[in-house]
Design a protein around this motif. Structure first.
Motif, mmCIF file in Angstrom:
data_model
loop_
_atom_site.group_PDB
_atom_site.id
_atom_site.type_symbol
_atom_site.label_atom_id
_atom_site.label_comp_id
_atom_site.label_asym_id
_atom_site.label_seq_id
_atom_site.Cartn_x
_atom_site.Cartn_y
_atom_site.Cartn_z
ATOM 1 N N TYR A 64 0.898 -0.991 -0.223
ATOM 2 C CA TYR A 64 -0.025 0.256 0.151
ATOM 3 C C TYR A 64 0.674 1.071 0.752
ATOM 4 O O TYR A 64 0.322 2.154 -0.648
ATOM 5 N N LEU A 65 2.335 1.218 1.160
ATOM 6 C CA LEU A 65 2.889 2.533 0.771
ATOM 7 C C LEU A 65 3.722 2.141 -0.374
ATOM 8 O O LEU A 65 3.759 3.805 -1.155
ATOM 9 N N GLN A 66 4.495 1.840 -1.131
ATOM 10 C CA GLN A 66 4.358 1.605 -2.564
ATOM 11 C C GLN A 66 3.608 2.670 -3.365
ATOM 12 O O GLN A 66 3.746 3.369 -4.357
ATOM 13 N N GLN A 67 1.953 1.929 -3.186
ATOM 14 C CA GLN A 67 1.428 3.360 -4.536
ATOM 15 C C GLN A 67 0.964 4.337 -3.839
ATOM 16 O O GLN A 67 1.098 5.046 -4.771
ATOM 17 N N GLY A 68 1.975 4.410 -2.517
ATOM 18 C CA GLY A 68 2.042 6.479 -2.280
ATOM 19 C C GLY A 68 3.130 6.607 -2.518
ATOM 20 O O GLY A 68 3.709 8.457 -2.228
ATOM 21 N N VAL A 69 4.056 6.163 -3.075
ATOM 22 C CA VAL A 69 5.575 7.083 -3.113
ATOM 23 C C VAL A 69 5.035 7.380 -5.436
ATOM 24 O O VAL A 69 5.833 8.780 -4.531
ATOM 25 N N GLY A 70 4.453 7.027 -5.809
ATOM 26 C CA GLY A 70 3.759 7.767 -7.047
ATOM 27 C C GLY A 70 5.926 8.235 -7.301
ATOM 28 O O GLY A 70 7.062 7.841 -8.041
ATOM 29 N N SER A 71 5.920 9.702 -7.646
ATOM 30 C CA SER A 71 7.102 10.061 -8.305
ATOM 31 C C SER A 71 8.207 10.959 -7.587
ATOM 32 O O SER A 71 8.672 11.382 -8.197
ATOM 33 N N ILE A 72 7.852 10.626 -6.025
ATOM 34 C CA ILE A 72 8.368 11.094 -5.355
ATOM 35 C C ILE A 72 9.954 10.679 -5.737
ATOM 36 O O ILE A 72 10.757 9.365 -5.767
ATOM 37 N N THR A 73 10.851 11.436 -5.378
ATOM 38 C CA THR A 73 12.190 11.727 -5.682
ATOM 39 C C THR A 73 13.029 12.631 -4.137
ATOM 40 O O THR A 73 12.839 13.346 -3.926
ATOM 41 N N PRO A 74 14.459 11.215 -3.494
ATOM 42 C CA PRO A 74 14.764 10.666 -4.258
ATOM 43 C C PRO A 74 13.498 9.885 -3.029
ATOM 44 O O PRO A 74 12.718 9.795 -2.403
ATOM 45 N N THR A 75 13.304 7.991 -4.258
ATOM 46 C CA THR A 75 12.166 7.064 -3.652
ATOM 47 C C THR A 75 12.736 6.287 -2.420
ATOM 48 O O THR A 75 13.863 5.988 -2.290
ATOM 49 N N PRO A 76 12.204 6.196 -1.760
ATOM 50 C CA PRO A 76 12.069 5.351 -1.022
ATOM 51 C C PRO A 76 12.225 3.434 -1.123
ATOM 52 O O PRO A 76 11.571 3.790 -2.151
ATOM 53 N N LEU A 77 13.261 3.665 -0.473
ATOM 54 C CA LEU A 77 13.638 1.770 -0.421
ATOM 55 C C LEU A 77 13.437 1.331 0.795
ATOM 56 O O LEU A 77 12.937 1.605 1.852
ATOM 57 N N LEU A 78 11.663 0.389 0.303
ATOM 58 C CA LEU A 78 11.106 -0.183 1.290
ATOM 59 C C LEU A 78 11.527 -2.415 1.560
ATOM 60 O O LEU A 78 11.885 -2.838 0.427
ATOM 61 N N VAL A 79 12.132 -2.524 2.198
ATOM 62 C CA VAL A 79 12.074 -3.493 3.137
ATOM 63 C C VAL A 79 10.716 -4.233 4.203
ATOM 64 O O VAL A 79 10.494 -3.664 4.823
#
Length: 242
Positions: A64-79
């Motif tokens: 769900y978080l990944q869907q909210g990342v969109g075009s945000i830069t720098p792109t957060p890394l999710l683990v």
């Protein structure tokens, strides 16, 4: 717990965000958030340009978080990892554990988590967590029935969702249950529940654990306005460094 329900509820409460953003600006990058969930805090930091890594053990929350990342830069890394035993093979200027999560870990889990935090901090790096003040929770009656809290709009259906809660407290544990009732136009009610159990440890126990793994306690606050921690404070916020 459905991620969209969790996110809609928790993003109603943003009073702590200025604290975490100020801490991020002070400590610098990169930043690791443990238990990042659907990204209420993580995305706020990433949107202002911080290099962030989010760690959580729930793949659905991270999806769900990944869907909210969109075009945000720098792109957060999710683990997807367990915060009590992780190895990311890198170090951070700041590690945070917000949202009352640390007190839901057992004492053994807390020590394991802190040992991982220490290994992932740069020399001089900072670690911060926020938890409910156990002294306040211990002063409450032993139990409370279901009470209405607030309401929000379901992000997908547009239906109202009413939020209620109840709790049961012992001398060592505070068990909290959240009830989410989605009200349909035809009168149907879909109920979702979420459980959280907080260990009621004295403040000194947390400070001792920080020092036990080699961290230096820099500050203790009783709220996100950085007010002094006292017995009646709503929460305990600790900042420590390596």
């Amino acid at each position: 717990m459905l991620p969209e329900i969790y996110h809609a509820h928790h993003t109603m409460h943003l009073e702590d965000l200025p604290f975490w953003l100020e801490l991020a600006d002070m400590a610098g990058d990169p930043i690791l958030e443990l238990g990042c969930g659907t990204g209420r805090v993580l995305l706020s930091m990433a949107k202002v340009g911080h290099h962030c890594v989010g760690l959580d053990n729930d793949p659905a929350m991270l999806a769900y978080l990944q869907q909210g990342v969109g075009s945000i830069t720098p792109t957060p890394l999710l683990v997807v990892e367990d915060m009590c035993r992780f190895n990311l093979h890198r170090q951070f200027s700041l590690v945070i554990l917000p949202c009352n999560t640390f007190s839901t870990l057992s004492e053994a889990q807390q020590l394991s988590c802190l040992a991982c935090v220490y290994e992932h901090l740069k020399p001089g790096g900072f670690f911060a967590f926020s938890i409910p003040n156990s002294q306040v929770l211990l002063s409450l009656p032993a139990r409370a029935g279901v009470e209405y809290e607030e309401a929000f709009t379901h992000p997908q259906t547009g239906n109202p969702v009413q939020v209620s809660s109840s709790y049961h407290r012992t001398k060592k544990l505070f068990r909290l249950t959240w009830y989410y009732d989605e009200l349909h136009p035809d009168g149907r009610v879909d109920r979702f529940t979420a459980l959280a159990a907080h260990y009621l440890l004295p403040t000194q126990a947390y400070l001792d654990k920080l020092r036990q793994v080699g961290l230096v306690v820099n500050a203790q606050y009783g709220d996100f306005d950085r007010s002094e921690f006292v017995d009646e404070s709503p929460c305990l916020i600790c900042i420590a460094s390596r």
